[in-house]
Write a protein that holds these residues in place. Sequence first.
Motif, PDB file in Angstrom:
ATOM      1  N   UNK A  18       0.797  -1.229   0.000  1.00  0.00           N
ATOM      2  CA  UNK A  18       0.000   0.000   0.000  1.00  0.00           C
ATOM      3  C   UNK A  18       0.833   1.286   0.000  1.00  0.00           C
ATOM      4  N   UNK A  19       1.871   1.442   0.837  1.00  0.00           N
ATOM      5  CA  UNK A  19       2.622   2.706   0.825  1.00  0.00           C
ATOM      6  C   UNK A  19       3.355   2.978  -0.487  1.00  0.00           C
ATOM      7  N   UNK A  20       3.562   1.941  -1.320  1.00  0.00           N
ATOM      8  CA  UNK A  20       4.282   2.141  -2.569  1.00  0.00           C
ATOM      9  C   UNK A  20       3.404   2.503  -3.746  1.00  0.00           C
ATOM     10  N   UNK A  21       2.081   2.610  -3.537  1.00  0.00           N
ATOM     11  CA  UNK A  21       1.165   2.881  -4.646  1.00  0.00           C
ATOM     12  C   UNK A  21       1.472   4.207  -5.350  1.00  0.00           C
ATOM     13  N   UNK A  22       1.742   5.317  -4.620  1.00  0.00           N
ATOM     14  CA  UNK A  22       2.075   6.559  -5.335  1.00  0.00           C
ATOM     15  C   UNK A  22       3.270   6.401  -6.277  1.00  0.00           C
ATOM     16  N   UNK A  23       4.258   5.593  -5.890  1.00  0.00           N
ATOM     17  CA  UNK A  23       5.408   5.350  -6.766  1.00  0.00           C
ATOM     18  C   UNK A  23       4.986   4.598  -8.032  1.00  0.00           C
ATOM     19  N   UNK A  24       4.115   3.614  -7.858  1.00  0.00           N
ATOM     20  CA  UNK A  24       3.631   2.846  -9.010  1.00  0.00           C
ATOM     21  C   UNK A  24       2.920   3.765 -10.001  1.00  0.00           C
ATOM     22  N   UNK A  25       2.102   4.651  -9.494  1.00  0.00           N
ATOM     23  CA  UNK A  25       1.361   5.569 -10.358  1.00  0.00           C
ATOM     24  C   UNK A  25       2.310   6.467 -11.147  1.00  0.00           C
ATOM     25  N   UNK A  26       3.360   6.917 -10.490  1.00  0.00           N
ATOM     26  CA  UNK A  26       4.339   7.746 -11.203  1.00  0.00           C
ATOM     27  C   UNK A  26       5.088   6.937 -12.259  1.00  0.00           C
ATOM     28  N   UNK A  27       5.493   5.715 -11.895  1.00  0.00           N
ATOM     29  CA  UNK A  27       6.274   4.890 -12.828  1.00  0.00           C
ATOM     30  C   UNK A  27       5.471   4.522 -14.072  1.00  0.00           C
ATOM     31  N   UNK A  28       4.194   4.213 -13.907  1.00  0.00           N
ATOM     32  CA  UNK A  28       3.367   3.781 -15.029  1.00  0.00           C
ATOM     33  C   UNK A  28       2.569   4.929 -15.655  1.00  0.00           C
ATOM     34  N   UNK A  29       2.739   6.128 -15.129  1.00  0.00           N
ATOM     35  CA  UNK A  29       2.039   7.277 -15.676  1.00  0.00           C
ATOM     36  C   UNK A  29       0.542   7.204 -15.499  1.00  0.00           C
ATOM     37  N   UNK A  30       0.096   6.639 -14.394  1.00  0.00           N
ATOM     38  CA  UNK A  30      -1.334   6.477 -14.126  1.00  0.00           C
ATOM     39  C   UNK A  30      -1.814   7.597 -13.214  1.00  0.00           C
ATOM     40  N   UNK A  31      -2.940   8.194 -13.541  1.00  0.00           N
ATOM     41  CA  UNK A  31      -3.512   9.252 -12.705  1.00  0.00           C
ATOM     42  C   UNK A  31      -4.877   8.872 -12.140  1.00  0.00           C
ATOM     43  N   UNK A  32      -5.386   7.710 -12.491  1.00  0.00           N
ATOM     44  CA  UNK A  32      -6.723   7.290 -12.062  1.00  0.00           C
ATOM     45  C   UNK A  32      -6.733   6.900 -10.593  1.00  0.00           C
ATOM     46  N   UNK A  33      -7.583   7.582  -9.810  1.00  0.00           N
ATOM     47  CA  UNK A  33      -7.767   7.199  -8.409  1.00  0.00           C
ATOM     48  C   UNK A  33      -8.334   5.791  -8.295  1.00  0.00           C
ATOM     49  N   UNK A  34      -9.154   5.411  -9.286  1.00  0.00           N
ATOM     50  CA  UNK A  34      -9.759   4.080  -9.277  1.00  0.00           C
ATOM     51  C   UNK A  34      -8.699   2.994  -9.328  1.00  0.00           C
ATOM     52  N   UNK A  35      -7.757   3.119 -10.236  1.00  0.00           N
ATOM     53  CA  UNK A  35      -6.688   2.125 -10.351  1.00  0.00           C
ATOM     54  C   UNK A  35      -5.763   2.155  -9.151  1.00  0.00           C
ATOM     55  N   UNK A  36      -5.529   3.336  -8.599  1.00  0.00           N
ATOM     56  CA  UNK A  36      -4.662   3.452  -7.426  1.00  0.00           C
ATOM     57  C   UNK A  36      -5.208   2.638  -6.253  1.00  0.00           C
TER      58      UNK A  36
END
Length: 545
Positions: free
Chosen positions: A125-143
């Motif tokens: 869970x704490x690494x989710x913001x990093x995943x979003x940055x790495x994959x270029x994802x901005x969707x709160x749903x996917x996060x």
Amino acid sequence: MSLPGEYSNPVQEARDLKDQKVSEAYQQGHDAEIPPSTANNSTNVDIEKAIPSQAGSTHSDERTLSEDLPKEAQAQEAADPDLVDWDGPDDPKNPQNWPDSKKWGMIAVLAAVTLVTPLGSSFFAPGVPQVMRDFGVTSNLLASFVVSVYILGFALGPLIIAPMSELYGRLWIYNICNVLFVIFTICCAVSNSMGMLVAFRLLAGCAGSAPLTIGGGTIADLFPQEKRAGAMAIWSMGPLLGPVVGPVAGGFLAEAKGWRWVFWILSIVAGAFSILFASLGRETYAPTLLAQKAARLRKETGNQNLKSKLALDIPPKEVFVRAVVRPMKMLIFSPIVLLMALYVAVNYGILYLLFTTITFVFERKYGFSSGSVGLTFIGCGVGMFIGMAFLGTMSDKIIKEKQAKGTVKPEHRLPVILTVPGGICLPIGIFLYGWTTDKGVHWIVPIIGTAFFGIGNLSALMTVQTYMVDAFTVHAASAIAANTVLRSIFGAVFPLFGLNLFDSLGLGWGNSLLGFIALAMIPVPVFFRYYGERIRTNPKFQVNL
């Protein structure tokens, strides 16, 4: 002890036989196979009451079955030389007779693998913001979904794992699922897209559900009922500690090495424990052990009629159908199962919504780093421990008092003195957490709020689960399965709207909406405390299983 009135010793034998089958079946993780006429949902009602209640049903041979089955079965067993059983009560191959060192060695490795798989639910869970940055994802749903999809696997996995364990024993299922869990976790570590990560998180959750699904049955295989408390306490620490300890360690790991190392460390630890389990684990499921013994004796003696005493005359297809269909029928048609499962599911859904959003809240609102944000989960864990200690002590005390008076019934598992305070703690915790984070109050206050939330969540889960076991003894495994499936679905779905909810309404009113939902669910256990017996014993509400 004989029943009063016209029903004599044969009926008492029927009850004793049924109670024994019910206990063994639930401990082994499946439903009791009892003639339909005796397998109704009012199993805790005396037989002299249950029999007349079926007078208008198609099972008019209730009394004949109850009176004649035990003696006929015993006579048939005594006369049948082809039934394979243990070599006496002290047979060393019976897991109940294993040396203590062998038993506790099995419990130790079981507890280890049971800790790892719940750990995986929130470790990431704490690494989710990093995943979003790495994959270029901005969707709160996917996060949110990339965390909660693991819990969806906990709903799907048992539907396959439970019947497979009945067919092939526990050891093969443990080892295969342990290996699959390691493989799927490695695939998460090397994922190159959000879709790939979500898919393998789901598969890892399915495989990781094995120790949670059949672990209690393994303990029942090894210890008699009066000696299980210690082993059950050790085993149950994994599901309790895992989701709380995971973010604490995962936060610092993600900050220092990146989110991929969270999965690498998890796969390394899971791999080590899997090897340990494969080396020290042994088959404990009595039907499988006796089936293996019967197969060996058939080969040695040439007598192809030999079969295990515990063999089920049910084709594999029927085992699967029952495992999947019966819980769903109970969930849809039994008001007790439906409302109680919904009560727990709402609590569980809010819990995982909290798990998936707390990282974003404390990073954005309080400036926590991705390492220190994991420490915010400790409040919920402390609350769960307090709830477990209080509930365990008070519940046992209440039941013992009722036993002394000879008036125990399933509804005594839902005392108002426990259900109401536990139910109130949940919305209190949500309101406190929501409005203090919204106003920027010192971070310790919302963490205290999550402690209240932990108390309420644990209280709901424990009281409902014990009530369901007592109220649906014959079909307890299916009732719990229905509860597990619904709560896991809610645990996977609720987080999907968490961040969008807070973006739209703010932390104060967004959490207040959840608090009002939790508040509205408080009457559910109170209602069944007073009206549960009337509903349980009413033929209108009994499901044809």
